[in-house]
Enzyme design. Structure first.
Site, short mmCIF file in Angstrom:
data_model
loop_
_atom_site.label_atom_id
_atom_site.label_comp_id
_atom_site.label_asym_id
_atom_site.label_seq_id
_atom_site.Cartn_x
_atom_site.Cartn_y
_atom_site.Cartn_z
N SER A 294 14.85 6.20 -97.03
CA SER A 294 13.68 5.34 -96.84
C SER A 294 13.48 4.45 -98.06
O SER A 294 13.78 4.84 -99.20
CB SER A 294 12.45 6.23 -96.66
OG SER A 294 11.28 5.48 -96.85
N GLU B 84 10.81 4.03 -99.35
CA GLU B 84 9.78 4.69 -100.18
C GLU B 84 10.37 5.30 -101.45
O GLU B 84 9.65 5.53 -102.41
CB GLU B 84 9.09 5.79 -99.37
CG GLU B 84 8.20 5.28 -98.24
CD GLU B 84 6.87 4.71 -98.71
OE1 GLU B 84 6.36 5.17 -99.73
OE2 GLU B 84 6.37 3.79 -98.05
N TYR C 228 7.09 12.99 -99.74
CA TYR C 228 8.03 12.45 -98.75
C TYR C 228 9.17 11.72 -99.45
O TYR C 228 10.35 11.96 -99.18
CB TYR C 228 7.29 11.48 -97.82
CG TYR C 228 8.21 10.68 -96.91
CD1 TYR C 228 8.77 11.25 -95.78
CD2 TYR C 228 8.53 9.35 -97.20
CE1 TYR C 228 9.62 10.53 -94.94
CE2 TYR C 228 9.38 8.62 -96.37
CZ TYR C 228 9.92 9.21 -95.24
OH TYR C 228 10.76 8.48 -94.43
P1 NAP Z 1 9.62 10.04 -86.08
O1 NAP Z 1 9.30 9.22 -84.88
O2 NAP Z 1 8.51 10.66 -86.85
O3 NAP Z 1 10.63 11.18 -85.62
C1 NAP Z 1 10.97 12.23 -86.47
C2 NAP Z 1 11.91 13.16 -85.75
O4 NAP Z 1 12.19 14.25 -86.65
C3 NAP Z 1 11.34 13.77 -84.46
O5 NAP Z 1 12.36 13.85 -83.51
C4 NAP Z 1 10.90 15.15 -84.91
O6 NAP Z 1 10.98 16.14 -83.90
C5 NAP Z 1 11.97 15.47 -85.94
N1 NAP Z 1 11.50 16.52 -86.85
C6 NAP Z 1 10.44 16.48 -87.68
N2 NAP Z 1 10.28 17.65 -88.32
C7 NAP Z 1 11.29 18.46 -87.84
C8 NAP Z 1 11.65 19.81 -88.10
N3 NAP Z 1 10.98 20.55 -88.98
N4 NAP Z 1 12.72 20.30 -87.43
C9 NAP Z 1 13.42 19.54 -86.56
N5 NAP Z 1 13.11 18.25 -86.27
C10 NAP Z 1 12.05 17.74 -86.92
O7 NAP Z 1 10.49 9.19 -87.14
P2 NAP Z 1 11.26 7.81 -86.91
O8 NAP Z 1 10.32 6.70 -87.12
O9 NAP Z 1 12.06 7.89 -85.67
O10 NAP Z 1 12.22 7.82 -88.18
C11 NAP Z 1 13.52 8.40 -88.13
C12 NAP Z 1 13.96 8.76 -89.52
O11 NAP Z 1 13.97 7.60 -90.35
C13 NAP Z 1 13.07 9.77 -90.22
O12 NAP Z 1 13.89 10.59 -91.02
C14 NAP Z 1 12.18 8.91 -91.11
O13 NAP Z 1 11.73 9.61 -92.25
C15 NAP Z 1 13.13 7.80 -91.48
N6 NAP Z 1 12.49 6.51 -91.76
C16 NAP Z 1 11.70 5.92 -90.84
C17 NAP Z 1 11.12 4.70 -91.11
C18 NAP Z 1 10.25 4.00 -90.10
O14 NAP Z 1 9.62 3.02 -90.44
N7 NAP Z 1 10.22 4.44 -88.85
C19 NAP Z 1 11.37 4.07 -92.34
C20 NAP Z 1 12.22 4.70 -93.24
C21 NAP Z 1 12.79 5.91 -92.95
P3 NAP Z 1 9.70 16.68 -83.10
O15 NAP Z 1 9.52 15.73 -81.95
O16 NAP Z 1 10.12 18.04 -82.68
O17 NAP Z 1 8.54 16.66 -84.05
#
Ligand code: NAP
Length: 321
Positions: A126, A128, A149
């Site tokens: 990220s 961040e 985070y």
């Molecule tokens: P999201 O919608 O919050 O999805 C997170 C995923 O991780 C969900 O499928 C969730 O599963 C799973 N997860 C969370 N805690 C878990 C655990 N303890 N065990 C197993 N699975 C777990 O995030 P996103 O926006 O798709 O982002 C995808 C990735 O990119 C993440 O790693 C995020 O930190 C990173 N990221 C996102 C952004 C952004 O702007 N979207 C920017 C930079 C980086 P459940 O449904 O079971 O909770």
């Protein structure tokens, strides 16, 4: 033969859009969920691809389980998107965030090293991790995390880099800046503002209460950002890339755009200092030139164009409820 891709975090925003992209490219997609009962596949249903993804239960904190899955499915690519992904939540759940976001990455990389070292690996890092950085942020900027985070994501990045350099695995970190879509969880700023503004517009709520909205962020369009993840794993060499729009907009200007679009007067906006974060970065935007030149990833959307798409999609879906 079709390639197999394993996607962790398939129930999240990026998991759904990435799965759609991979299916369209002919991949067999295996989506890992923490448990079948937790496996909320509404994102996959929304995109009409739920029947094209094989959902498999996997505890990413258990290396033997991860090894078993990798041996069984023999993926050629693993996209690791699973994480506790909220900066705000990480301040109230620092231990859970740090434990999961680091150990799960280490388990997957170690399992790849032992069972299938030719498998390519993408780690969702990220922007961040850069904290208070000199702008624009580049891949070479100093890593300086300032939240639980970002500490977890910085460590996951260093682990990924270390497995590339020490063991020769093809693993990449994508430093993605904020990216949004209809599938974004309700607890993230842009989605939260749009949902509340629609409630105000319909007379179901009176105010939108927010914290510090004078900060600026670099926001983009999620379906376009997942293309960059795919491109990283098709590149000749494993490397890290920054994925961003190259511009930042203030949270205030986002609210003003949404209110203006829905004809909501600004007196419905309330600033609450209790919602300010313990540490905050005033402005962040990146430079995507490396991804543009080396991956051919070209991003030209303004975030206000993205906002228009988001508001209209939200209103369309709200009418169906
Ligand atoms: P999201 O919608 O919050 O999805 C997170 C995923 O991780 C969900 O499928 C969730 O599963 C799973 N997860 C969370 N805690 C878990 C655990 N303890 N065990 C197993 N699975 C777990 O995030 P996103 O926006 O798709 O982002 C995808 C990735 O990119 C993440 O790693 C995020 O930190 C990173 N990221 C996102 C952004 C952004 O702007 N979207 C920017 C930079 C980086 P459940 O449904 O079971 O909770």
């Amino acid at each position: 033969m079709n390639k197999t891709a394993l996607v962790t975090g398939i129930t999240g925003q990026d998991g759904a859009y990435l799965a759609e992209l991979l299916i369209n490219k002919g991949y067999k997609v295996i989506g890992l969920v923490r448990s079948y009962s937790h496996g909320n596949v509404t994102g996959l249903e929304y995109l009409g691809i739920v029947d094209n993804v094989e959902i498999v239960e996997c505890d990413l904190m258990d290396i033997t389980h991860v090894m078993k899955i990798i041996k069984e499915y023999e993926p050629s690519e693993i996209y690791n998107l699973a994480a506790q992904s909220s900066v705000s939540l990480s301040f109230t759940q620092p231990i859970g965030t740090i434990n999961f976001n680091i150990t799960s990455v280490l388990n997957i990389l170690e399992a790849i090293r032992i069972t299938n070292p030719d498998c390519r690996f993408y780690q969702a890092t990220s922007s961040e991790v850069f904290g208070h950085a000199t702008l624009p942020i580049k891949e070479t900027s100093r890593i300086n995390p300032i939240s639980p985070y970002s500490i977890s994501k910085a460590s996951a990045h260093w682990i990924t880099k270390n497995y590339r350099e020490s063991y020769g695995l093809f693993c990449c970190s994508g430093f993605l800046f904020n990216h949004e879509s209809y599938l974004r969880s309700d607890n993230f700023f842009v989605k939260k503002v749009i949902l509340q503004a629609i409630k105000i517009y319909k007379g179901e709520a009176k105010t939108l209460e927010v914290g510090n909205i004078d900060i600026k962020r670099d926001f983009g369009w999620a379906p376009k950002y997942v293309e960059a993840m795919y491109l990283m794993l098709q590149h000749d060499t494993a490397d890290d890339f920054l994925i961003c729009s190259n511009k930042s907009v203030s949270l205030r200007s986002i609210i003003e755009y949404i209110f203006d679009y829905l004809n909501i007067p600004l007196h419905h906006l309330k600033i609450n200092e209790k919602l300010f974060r313990p540490t905050e970065i005033a402005d962040m935007y990146g430079d995507n030139i490396k991804a543009r030149n080396e991956l051919g990833w070209i991003y030209e959307m303004s975030f206000f164009d993205v906002l228009k798409i988001l508001i209209e999609e939200e209103i369309r879906n709200d009418k169906k409820k």
